[in-house]
Design an enzyme around this catalytic site. Structure first.
Site, PDB file in Angstrom:
ATOM      1  N   GLU A 176       0.909   1.553  13.117  1.00 27.48           N
ATOM      2  CA  GLU A 176      -0.098   1.573  12.039  1.00 27.48           C
ATOM      3  C   GLU A 176      -1.219   0.635  12.763  1.00 27.48           C
ATOM      4  O   GLU A 176      -1.243  -0.607  12.546  1.00 27.48           O
ATOM      5  CB  GLU A 176       0.756   0.979  10.875  1.00 27.48           C
ATOM      6  N   ASP A 222       0.902  -1.059  -0.292  1.00 28.08           N
ATOM      7  CA  ASP A 222      -0.196   0.141   0.062  1.00 28.08           C
ATOM      8  C   ASP A 222       1.018   1.188  -0.057  1.00 28.08           C
ATOM      9  O   ASP A 222       1.386   1.740   1.025  1.00 28.08           O
ATOM     10  CB  ASP A 222      -0.916  -0.050   1.242  1.00 28.08           C
ATOM     11  N   HIS A 250      -5.311   0.019   1.132  1.00 30.12           N
ATOM     12  CA  HIS A 250      -5.724  -1.235   1.547  1.00 30.12           C
ATOM     13  C   HIS A 250      -6.995  -1.098   2.289  1.00 30.12           C
ATOM     14  O   HIS A 250      -7.660  -2.052   2.502  1.00 30.12           O
ATOM     15  CB  HIS A 250      -4.569  -2.109   1.856  1.00 30.12           C
ATOM     16  N   GLU A 261     -11.112  -3.744  14.691  1.00 31.24           N
ATOM     17  CA  GLU A 261      -9.929  -4.357  15.119  1.00 31.24           C
ATOM     18  C   GLU A 261      -9.681  -4.003  16.624  1.00 31.24           C
ATOM     19  O   GLU A 261      -8.929  -4.554  17.417  1.00 31.24           O
ATOM     20  CB  GLU A 261      -8.901  -4.370  14.434  1.00 31.24           C
TER      21      GLU A 261
END
Length: 592
Positions: A328, A233, A529, A337
């Site tokens: 990240e 990405d 992404h 998440e």
């Protein structure tokens, strides 16, 4: 008076279900409370509109403002006949511009701030006054009591009041029926009855009590493919590289913590930029490969890989604080998440209180209107004719889950609005469950159908200073063909450009311009992404230029899997020639 309806198709229950619904009314009330409580498990203090005094409840704060400052928020709402969004603008106007009570008494409702979108942004995050929604869904156990209405002083007023309350009661009864209906669709009542009838200590009950939201999550990040997607990405990786490698004065001799290091690519950048030591932490099996990658690049004296959850580990060498935390952590719709919870835990445990830097430092969640014709055709309409057969039943569940897909820029038909601005130096895990107002105006020059809301996020890196960026600060939009790689890291083993001697060492000079790196995951940028998160509407909106779609966006961790998200969108539509918005539509999604 506005009404509420669920976009979810309602089904008629038989008499058995009706009796079951009636017999378990208290259980449904508890479910309703769980759905409604978007703000916090505890009541937040409510600040006066005119000074810095805090109160336990909204009711106390409003009584104080009326008795001390001579201002009644309730009377002002009634006198100006304000709808939900004009009320929100009024509260934020008072908190931001600080007018006097006498100035507020002269308001006519036609003032410019009543239509300005900037006043939809809360001045106080999670402001209890903004949670009041007198015409919207609520319950008696809400932590924010309803604003008391003035007692009628004559017969005509009393009659109007009675009619108003009768309408409210009728609407509340209808809303309750709608909520029960949708809850019955979400819950397998027979299975629920079977569960509660089981003997305590049975094996099924024990298995149900065991909850593990992490195992699958960490296993998924042990696979090579997912790391290949992220590293390839270009927007993502080159933005991190640009921030790290173009700020050598920040990283030189710094102690760095890389949370969720994966392959260790960010740690390698930090070492290349002059970090004294980097602690790379990951709880998945990828940590073993990261350690071998560090060895292969001859950086074992600078980078230490630690296998484990950041909540459980301790830093070696008696290190208690770090200068920089890089991570990240962003997921689909930014918060999917729930990795940010771990990053904030690391911040509170390890980041130096003396100018420690979070990278990234700020993220904004953005919402926009989307025609979404292609997504609608692919996900819904295509099922209506499969080899001459109608398989449209397969399309019904598409409305329950958010869709992660790339949205073409020409499909966006409104300017975006910020629904959550996350400042990583100060935000708390509790504030990641939120409810925010939005107002979006259609910009399509032709009549169109809006099939979806689209959510994406913008990310910012600031090398110094802990103050949040102003909402007016633009994000960098990376276009196809931009030189992602040429400026940020050497190719073919070439050394980095030498640092100029005039830059000094260790710290920024006070007159050096603040360095800002940013990237967007929105439709206008080169695709990432993360793509975009699409909330497909059961009832498309017929719109034209000037049509206003406004409402509230609520986001909360999923009750069954804390790494997933539950999203509730309440919205109403005001067409160009209509004096007010129509009924409120509610649609529920899961981001998984």
């Amino acid at each position: 008076m506005s009404s509420i309806r669920f976009a979810t198709p309602l089904t008629t229950q038989d008499s058995d279900n009706d009796s079951l619904s009636s017999s378990h009314s208290e259980d449904y009330s508890e479910e309703d409370n769980n759905f409604d409580d978007w703000v916090s498990d505890q009541a937040l203090p409510c600040r006066s509109l005119f000074d810095q005094r805090d109160f336990t409840t909204v009711d106390e704060a409003l009584r104080y403002d009326q008795s001390t400052h001579g201002f009644s928020l309730t009377d002002t709402y009634t006198r100006l006949n304000l709808d939900l969004h004009r009320r929100i603008r009024l509260i934020n106007y008072i908190r931001k511009d600080k007018p006097t009570p006498s100035q507020l008494s002269d308001l006519t409702g036609s003032e410019p701030f009543f239509t300005a979108d900037e006043y939809l942004l809360p001045v106080i995050e999670d402001d209890p006054l903004l949670q009041l929604d007198l015409d919207d869904w609520s319950d008696d156990e809400s932590p924010y009591p309803a604003i008391p209405q003035p007692e009628p002083t004559d017969l005509a007023t009393a009659i109007r009041r009675i009619r108003y309350l009768e309408e409210k009661l009728s609407q509340a009864q209808q809303d309750l029926a709608d909520y029960r209906n949708i809850v019955s669709q979400k819950i397998d009542v027979a299975s629920f009855a079977e569960i509660i009838s089981e003997e305590p200590g049975s094996s099924t009950t024990k298995d149900a009590d065991v909850r593990d939201d992490d195992s699958h999550y960490f296993r998924s990040y042990s696979e090579t493919d997912i790391h290949a997607v992220m590293i390839n990405d270009k927007v993502r990786t080159s933005s991190y590289a640009s921030f790290i490698l173009k700020n050598p004065l920040l990283f030189e001799n710094a102690i760095v913590l890389d949370v969720g290091c994966g392959t260790g690519i960010l740690s390698l950048f930090a070492a290349k930029s002059g970090a004294k030591h980097v602690y790379a932490v990951d709880a998945s099996d990828i940590a073993d490969k990261a350690e071998k990658i560090v060895q292969a690049n001859g950086l074992t004296d600078i980078i230490t890989v630690i296998r484990g959850k950041v909540e459980d580990i301790s830093l070696p060498d008696d290190v208690t604080h770090v200068d920089i935390i890089i991570s990240e952590w962003m997921g689909y719709a930014l918060l999917y998440e729930s990795m940010l919870d771990s990053v904030l835990h690391a911040r509170d445990r390890f980041l130096s209180p003396n100018g420690g830097v979070m990278a990234p430092s700020q993220c904004r969640m953005m919402l926009a209107l989307c025609e979404g014709n292609e997504i609608y055709k692919d996900r819904v309409r295509s099922w209506s004719d499969i080899y001459g057969f109608d398989l449209s039943e397969m399309a019904k569940e598409v409305y329950d889950d958010a869709i992660v897909d790339i949205v073409p820029p020409e499909s966006i038909v409104s300017s975006p609005c910020i629904i959550k601005d996350l400042h990583l130096n100060t935000i708390t895990p509790r504030q990641l469950d939120f409810k925010s107002s939005f107002s979006l105006t259609c910009t399509s020059p032709m009549r169109t159908k809006i099939h979806a809301f689209v959510l994406y996020f913008d990310t910012f890196f600031v090398a110094e200073g802990n103050e949040p960026l102003d909402p007016s600060v633009p994000v960098t939009i990376v276009k196809e063909g931009d030189p992602f790689l040429a400026e940020v890291w050497p190719v073919g083993g070439k050394p980095l450009p030498k640092r100029r001697a005039s830059l000094g060492s260790g710290k920024f000079k006070t007159n050096e311009k603040k360095r800002l790196t940013s990237f967007s995951t929105g439709p206008l940028s080169h695709p990432t992404h993360w793509k975009q998160t699409v909330f497909l509407l059961r009832d498309p909106i017929a719109a034209e230029e000037g049509t206003i779609v406004s409402g509230t966006f609520s986001c909360k961790k999923n009750g069954e899997n804390s790494r997933e998200l539950d999203v509730w969108i309440h919205y109403s539509i005001q067409h160009v020639e209509e004096p007010s918005a129509g009924e409120t539509v509610v649609q529920i999604f899961t981001v998984r």
